[in-house]
Enzyme design. Structure first.
Site, PDB file in Angstrom:
ATOM      1  N   LYS A  40     -27.190 -22.402  28.225  1.00 59.05           N
ATOM      2  CA  LYS A  40     -28.601 -22.666  27.936  1.00 59.05           C
ATOM      3  C   LYS A  40     -29.016 -24.030  28.487  1.00 59.05           C
ATOM      4  O   LYS A  40     -28.670 -25.060  27.914  1.00 59.05           O
ATOM      5  CB  LYS A  40     -28.849 -22.620  26.419  1.00 59.05           C
ATOM      6  CG  LYS A  40     -30.301 -22.949  26.013  1.00 59.05           C
ATOM      7  CD  LYS A  40     -30.476 -22.897  24.502  1.00 59.05           C
ATOM      8  CE  LYS A  40     -31.849 -23.378  24.073  1.00 59.05           C
ATOM      9  NZ  LYS A  40     -32.026 -23.345  22.590  1.00 59.05           N
ATOM     10  N   ASP A  97     -27.920 -24.540  16.936  1.00 56.90           N
ATOM     11  CA  ASP A  97     -27.754 -25.419  18.088  1.00 56.90           C
ATOM     12  C   ASP A  97     -27.254 -26.769  17.567  1.00 56.90           C
ATOM     13  O   ASP A  97     -28.014 -27.519  16.956  1.00 56.90           O
ATOM     14  CB  ASP A  97     -29.079 -25.605  18.823  1.00 56.90           C
ATOM     15  CG  ASP A  97     -29.548 -24.354  19.566  1.00 56.90           C
ATOM     16  OD1 ASP A  97     -29.234 -23.246  19.099  1.00 56.90           O
ATOM     17  OD2 ASP A  97     -30.232 -24.503  20.590  1.00 56.90           O
ATOM     18  N   LYS A 156     -24.856 -25.764  26.002  1.00 53.60           N
ATOM     19  CA  LYS A 156     -26.251 -26.134  26.233  1.00 53.60           C
ATOM     20  C   LYS A 156     -26.323 -27.530  26.831  1.00 53.60           C
ATOM     21  O   LYS A 156     -25.622 -28.436  26.395  1.00 53.60           O
ATOM     22  CB  LYS A 156     -27.010 -26.051  24.907  1.00 53.60           C
ATOM     23  CG  LYS A 156     -28.488 -26.418  24.972  1.00 53.60           C
ATOM     24  CD  LYS A 156     -29.114 -26.232  23.589  1.00 53.60           C
ATOM     25  CE  LYS A 156     -30.526 -26.788  23.533  1.00 53.60           C
ATOM     26  NZ  LYS A 156     -31.119 -26.650  22.178  1.00 53.60           N
TER      27      LYS A 156
END
Length: 313
Positions: A249, A145, A213
């Site tokens: 996400k 991430d 995300k």
């Protein structure tokens, strides 16, 4: 799409040529979707699905190997009294805890995700960010991430952000040719406008993001239903234009079963049932799992057990 990323000016023209976001329409649609009532068997299905989509997360300076191992145990068996409870999708930790998590999850289907690139601020040189990523991948991370350079993005240096994402994507490749999946974090609360979120979504997908995300969970404004809806629309449009499927996400601030179900309804109504899968949609969360477990227990027993009957993360 190669011409779009051939120069800074070409990329800027493309991103600023995307349709402007109708904020009123976006927020009205998000509000409408959040009003859907999901009950009985559909609710039970949604709860289990949400559990299976969680990236169970600990990203604190006080993290210890023991805490990470305990979190992994919870991810494997979220409710020890009911082994029919699905496991979570991933355990998300800092790079120095990847090896511990990997060992604790050995033999399971749960991934190890690691934040990298000087998370959460992203204020470091590219070599440092790449070393951070490579360190996590070498330790066994299945997913990375990364955070974008919001300063570069907000000052219009889009090609710089694009090239950085591409470089991190390359750093995710292991010596055997396989690669960790790359999730690109925008920090929507700092991007400020819906137009910027749409541009960041397309920029990251053009650079090769496997997931986009919303946020780090470390600022005042994190995931919201409208900005997640906007990112889902971008993913849908990107697939229609390019033929590549990308996951989404939302992270930070999603704490209740009711909230999680709103997101699942939004996914289904925006990109379709095929995205209702942990491979394509995740929740970045730490406290959400406990509420899902309490609601699951209530559905099965008829009684609401309360927070004392689930483990404290």
């Amino acid at each position: 799409m190669a011409d779009v990323t051939s120069s800074d000016s070409a990329l800027r023209r493309f991103l600023h040529g995307l349709p402007g976001v109708d904020a009123v329409g976006l927020e009205a649609r998000a509000a409408m979707l959040s009003s859907r009532s999901i009950k009985t068997t559909a609710k039970a299905y949604a709860i289990d699905l949400a559990i299976s989509m969680i990236d169970l997360t600990t990203l604190e300076g006080a993290d210890t190997p023991g805490k990470v191992r305990a979190l992994c145990a919870k991810g494997i068996h979220p409710d020890p009294t009911d082994r029919g409870t699905p496991h979570v999708a991933a355990i998300c930790v800092y790079p120095d805890m990847v090896k511990t998590a990997k060992e604790a999850l050995q033999g399971t289907a749960i991934s190890v995700a690691s934040v990298a690139t000087a998370f959460p601020a992203g204020r470091a040189s590219l070599p440092v960010k790449l070393a951070d990523t490579a360190d996590a991948v070498a330790a066994g991370a299945d997913e990375i991430d990364m955070v974008i350079d919001r300063g570069a993005f907000l000052s219009g240096r889009y090609l710089s952000v694009f090239e950085e994402i591409k470089a991190v994507k390359l750093a995710c490749v292991r010596p055997d040719g396989t690669a960790a999946h790359l999730k690109v974090i925008f920090e929507n609360g700092e991007l400020s406008t819906y137009d910027n979120i749409r541009r960041a979504s397309w920029l990251a997908m053009l650079a090769g993001a496997d997931f986009i995300k919303t946020s780090t969970g470390k600022v005042a404004v994190n995931a919201t239903l409208p900005n997640t809806l906007l990112m889902l629309e971008a993913v849908r449009d990107f697939r229609e234009s390019v033929g590549v499927k990308v996951g989404v996400k939302p992270a930070g601030g999603i704490r209740t079963t009711k909230d999680a179900i709103k997101y699942l309804v939004t996914v289904n109504e925006t990109v379709g049932e095929e995205w209702l899968d942990p491979h394509w949609f995740r929740f970045g969360a730490s406290s959400l799992l406990n509420d899902l477990l309490m609601q699951r227990q209530k559905l099965s027993t008829g009684r609401y057990s309360g927070p004392d009957y689930v483990t404290v993360d």
